[in-house]
Design a protein around this motif. Sequence first.
Motif, PDB file in Angstrom:
ATOM      1  N   GLY A 240      38.554  38.551  47.566  1.00  0.00           N
ATOM      2  CA  GLY A 240      38.352  39.970  47.829  1.00  0.00           C
ATOM      3  C   GLY A 240      38.127  40.673  46.498  1.00  0.00           C
ATOM      4  N   LEU A 241      37.735  41.900  46.564  1.00  0.00           N
ATOM      5  CA  LEU A 241      37.527  42.691  45.341  1.00  0.00           C
ATOM      6  C   LEU A 241      38.285  43.992  45.532  1.00  0.00           C
ATOM      7  CD1 LEU A 241      36.170  43.049  42.620  1.00  0.00           C
ATOM      8  CD2 LEU A 241      34.054  43.619  43.777  1.00  0.00           C
ATOM      9  N   ARG A 242      39.537  44.001  45.052  1.00  0.00           N
ATOM     10  CA  ARG A 242      40.408  45.158  45.311  1.00  0.00           C
ATOM     11  C   ARG A 242      40.201  46.239  44.266  1.00  0.00           C
ATOM     12  NH1 ARG A 242      46.176  42.378  45.870  1.00  0.00           N
ATOM     13  NH2 ARG A 242      46.734  44.356  44.906  1.00  0.00           N
ATOM     14  N   ASP A 243      40.237  47.490  44.739  1.00  0.00           N
ATOM     15  CA  ASP A 243      40.054  48.612  43.805  1.00  0.00           C
ATOM     16  C   ASP A 243      41.100  48.589  42.704  1.00  0.00           C
ATOM     17  OD1 ASP A 243      37.887  50.442  44.933  1.00  0.00           O
ATOM     18  OD2 ASP A 243      39.139  50.044  46.680  1.00  0.00           O
ATOM     19  N   ASP A 244      42.337  48.268  43.063  1.00  0.00           N
ATOM     20  CA  ASP A 244      43.406  48.367  42.057  1.00  0.00           C
ATOM     21  C   ASP A 244      43.327  47.233  41.030  1.00  0.00           C
ATOM     22  OD1 ASP A 244      44.022  46.649  44.139  1.00  0.00           O
ATOM     23  OD2 ASP A 244      46.181  46.821  43.833  1.00  0.00           O
ATOM     24  N   LEU A 245      42.585  46.164  41.359  1.00  0.00           N
ATOM     25  CA  LEU A 245      42.457  45.073  40.391  1.00  0.00           C
ATOM     26  C   LEU A 245      41.120  45.112  39.660  1.00  0.00           C
ATOM     27  CD1 LEU A 245      44.022  42.073  42.353  1.00  0.00           C
ATOM     28  CD2 LEU A 245      45.095  43.582  40.688  1.00  0.00           C
ATOM     29  N   ALA A 246      40.194  45.965  40.117  1.00  0.00           N
ATOM     30  CA  ALA A 246      38.868  46.035  39.480  1.00  0.00           C
ATOM     31  C   ALA A 246      39.008  46.641  38.091  1.00  0.00           C
ATOM     32  CB  ALA A 246      37.921  46.863  40.338  1.00  0.00           C
ATOM     33  N   GLN A 247      38.141  46.210  37.189  1.00  0.00           N
ATOM     34  CA  GLN A 247      38.177  46.705  35.811  1.00  0.00           C
ATOM     35  C   GLN A 247      37.488  48.068  35.725  1.00  0.00           C
ATOM     36  OE1 GLN A 247      39.549  44.993  33.369  1.00  0.00           O
ATOM     37  NE2 GLN A 247      39.998  43.175  34.593  1.00  0.00           N
ATOM     38  N   ASP A 248      37.888  48.869  34.722  1.00  0.00           N
ATOM     39  CA  ASP A 248      37.170  50.125  34.472  1.00  0.00           C
ATOM     40  C   ASP A 248      35.822  49.828  33.842  1.00  0.00           C
ATOM     41  OD1 ASP A 248      39.137  51.680  35.497  1.00  0.00           O
ATOM     42  OD2 ASP A 248      40.156  51.971  33.563  1.00  0.00           O
ATOM     43  N   ASP A 249      35.764  48.751  33.053  1.00  0.00           N
ATOM     44  CA  ASP A 249      34.519  48.395  32.370  1.00  0.00           C
ATOM     45  C   ASP A 249      33.842  47.252  33.141  1.00  0.00           C
ATOM     46  OD1 ASP A 249      32.497  47.524  30.749  1.00  0.00           O
ATOM     47  OD2 ASP A 249      33.692  47.556  28.901  1.00  0.00           O
ATOM     48  N   PRO A 250      32.648  47.510  33.704  1.00  0.00           N
ATOM     49  CA  PRO A 250      32.010  46.457  34.501  1.00  0.00           C
ATOM     50  C   PRO A 250      31.639  45.232  33.673  1.00  0.00           C
ATOM     51  CG  PRO A 250      30.477  48.270  34.154  1.00  0.00           C
ATOM     52  CD  PRO A 250      31.814  48.717  33.632  1.00  0.00           C
ATOM     53  N   LEU A 251      31.474  45.413  32.348  1.00  0.00           N
ATOM     54  CA  LEU A 251      31.124  44.250  31.522  1.00  0.00           C
ATOM     55  C   LEU A 251      32.280  43.258  31.459  1.00  0.00           C
ATOM     56  CD1 LEU A 251      29.179  45.948  28.607  1.00  0.00           C
ATOM     57  CD2 LEU A 251      28.271  44.719  30.565  1.00  0.00           C
ATOM     58  N   VAL A 252      33.511  43.771  31.501  1.00  0.00           N
ATOM     59  CA  VAL A 252      34.681  42.890  31.511  1.00  0.00           C
ATOM     60  C   VAL A 252      34.714  42.114  32.825  1.00  0.00           C
ATOM     61  CG1 VAL A 252      37.199  42.813  31.474  1.00  0.00           C
ATOM     62  CG2 VAL A 252      35.974  44.390  29.958  1.00  0.00           C
ATOM     63  N   LEU A 253      34.467  42.829  33.913  1.00  0.00           N
ATOM     64  CA  LEU A 253      34.470  42.162  35.223  1.00  0.00           C
ATOM     65  C   LEU A 253      33.328  41.150  35.295  1.00  0.00           C
ATOM     66  CD1 LEU A 253      35.716  41.912  38.014  1.00  0.00           C
ATOM     67  CD2 LEU A 253      34.382  43.909  38.748  1.00  0.00           C
ATOM     68  N   PHE A 254      32.141  41.524  34.774  1.00  0.00           N
ATOM     69  CA  PHE A 254      31.015  40.586  34.789  1.00  0.00           C
ATOM     70  C   PHE A 254      31.381  39.313  34.016  1.00  0.00           C
ATOM     71  CE2 PHE A 254      27.172  38.665  33.077  1.00  0.00           C
ATOM     72  CZ  PHE A 254      26.425  38.509  34.238  1.00  0.00           C
ATOM     73  N   GLY A 255      32.009  39.491  32.869  1.00  0.00           N
ATOM     74  CA  GLY A 255      32.403  38.330  32.056  1.00  0.00           C
ATOM     75  C   GLY A 255      33.371  37.428  32.802  1.00  0.00           C
ATOM     76  N   GLN A 256      34.309  38.024  33.510  1.00  0.00           N
ATOM     77  CA  GLN A 256      35.269  37.225  34.284  1.00  0.00           C
ATOM     78  C   GLN A 256      34.554  36.452  35.389  1.00  0.00           C
ATOM     79  OE1 GLN A 256      38.017  40.254  35.579  1.00  0.00           O
ATOM     80  NE2 GLN A 256      39.217  40.175  33.682  1.00  0.00           N
ATOM     81  N   TRP A 257      33.660  37.134  36.085  1.00  0.00           N
ATOM     82  CA  TRP A 257      32.946  36.469  37.190  1.00  0.00           C
ATOM     83  C   TRP A 257      32.040  35.359  36.664  1.00  0.00           C
ATOM     84  CZ3 TRP A 257      31.202  39.540  42.120  1.00  0.00           C
ATOM     85  CH2 TRP A 257      32.332  40.100  42.719  1.00  0.00           C
ATOM     86  N   LEU A 258      31.348  35.620  35.549  1.00  0.00           N
ATOM     87  CA  LEU A 258      30.452  34.598  34.993  1.00  0.00           C
ATOM     88  C   LEU A 258      31.260  33.376  34.547  1.00  0.00           C
ATOM     89  CD1 LEU A 258      27.567  33.788  34.172  1.00  0.00           C
ATOM     90  CD2 LEU A 258      27.939  34.934  31.990  1.00  0.00           C
ATOM     91  N   ASP A 259      32.398  33.610  33.894  1.00  0.00           N
ATOM     92  CA  ASP A 259      33.268  32.486  33.472  1.00  0.00           C
ATOM     93  C   ASP A 259      33.692  31.658  34.673  1.00  0.00           C
ATOM     94  OD1 ASP A 259      33.254  32.926  30.830  1.00  0.00           O
ATOM     95  OD2 ASP A 259      35.229  33.890  30.731  1.00  0.00           O
ATOM     96  N   GLN A 260      34.096  32.363  35.711  1.00  0.00           N
ATOM     97  CA  GLN A 260      34.557  31.666  36.916  1.00  0.00           C
ATOM     98  C   GLN A 260      33.406  30.873  37.542  1.00  0.00           C
ATOM     99  OE1 GLN A 260      36.659  34.558  39.219  1.00  0.00           O
ATOM    100  NE2 GLN A 260      37.681  32.989  40.437  1.00  0.00           N
TER     101      GLN A 260
END
Length: 215
Positions: free
Chosen positions: A16-36
């Motif tokens: 899931g993609l929860r609002d409370d766990l989403a990053q403020d900076d989308p580049l950080v989230l993109f990096g996490q998803w790409l790593d995964q």
Amino acid sequence: MPLSLAQLRRNYTLYGLRDDLAQDDPLVLFGQWLDQARKTEVPPVEANSMALATVDSQGHAHCRILLLKGFSAEGFFFFGHYQSAKGEELASNPHAAMTFFWPGLERQVRIEGPVVRADAQLSDDYFDARPAASQLGAWASPQSQPLSHRSELESRLRDVTERFAGQQPPRPEHWGGYRLQPQRIEFWQGRPDRLHDRLDYRLHAGTWQRTRLAP
Ligand SMILES: Cc1cc2nc3c(=O)[nH]c(=O)nc-3n(C[C@H](O)[C@H](O)[C@H](O)COP(=O)(O)O)c2cc1C
């Protein structure tokens, strides 16, 4: 009866993609998803492959798969021939959209924004780091131009191999990087029963603003 495409249906249950766990900076989230994706996608899926859409001077859209070669606060980098079809389209309409699909994670990321050429130094550095055969290929292939036959390409490769025998080919002027400066990044996480999560980040006056979108 052959299986109808309409009957192909997969339920997305992994994450899931929860609002409370989403990053403020989308580049950080993109990096996490790409790593995964790099850790979990099974070859031959390349985690850094994406569809790049451009629009030509007549307003016609074109889309092809490319490899992302880096990203930072500066933008998202990819490489190719500056006089290819995409090169011409980006010259007349310097705006593009890239879409990543990571099926093993049931995820999609869409990134949109203006595109500029990467700094010459960065293109040089990346070109120098490529395998020799790829360097020669960049010289030999007039990307997106018609070839009379495959042998024409092979003959061009022989010519450049001879020309650069015993030396490292420099980066050709017609080949290099592009940098997409993101204005919008949308994360899509598949969820059961088509009630997917979508978080849409838009850049307003230098700040990312996040909105949840209906699936
Ligand atoms: C997995 C994969 C990776 C690719 N990576 C690149 C790339 O990084 N750069 C590139 O110019 N073309 C790449 N291509 C080829 C492009 O899809 C396309 O054929 C080429 O860039 C010419 O497109 P154009 O005529 O629209 O300019 C790749 C194709 C595939 C299937």
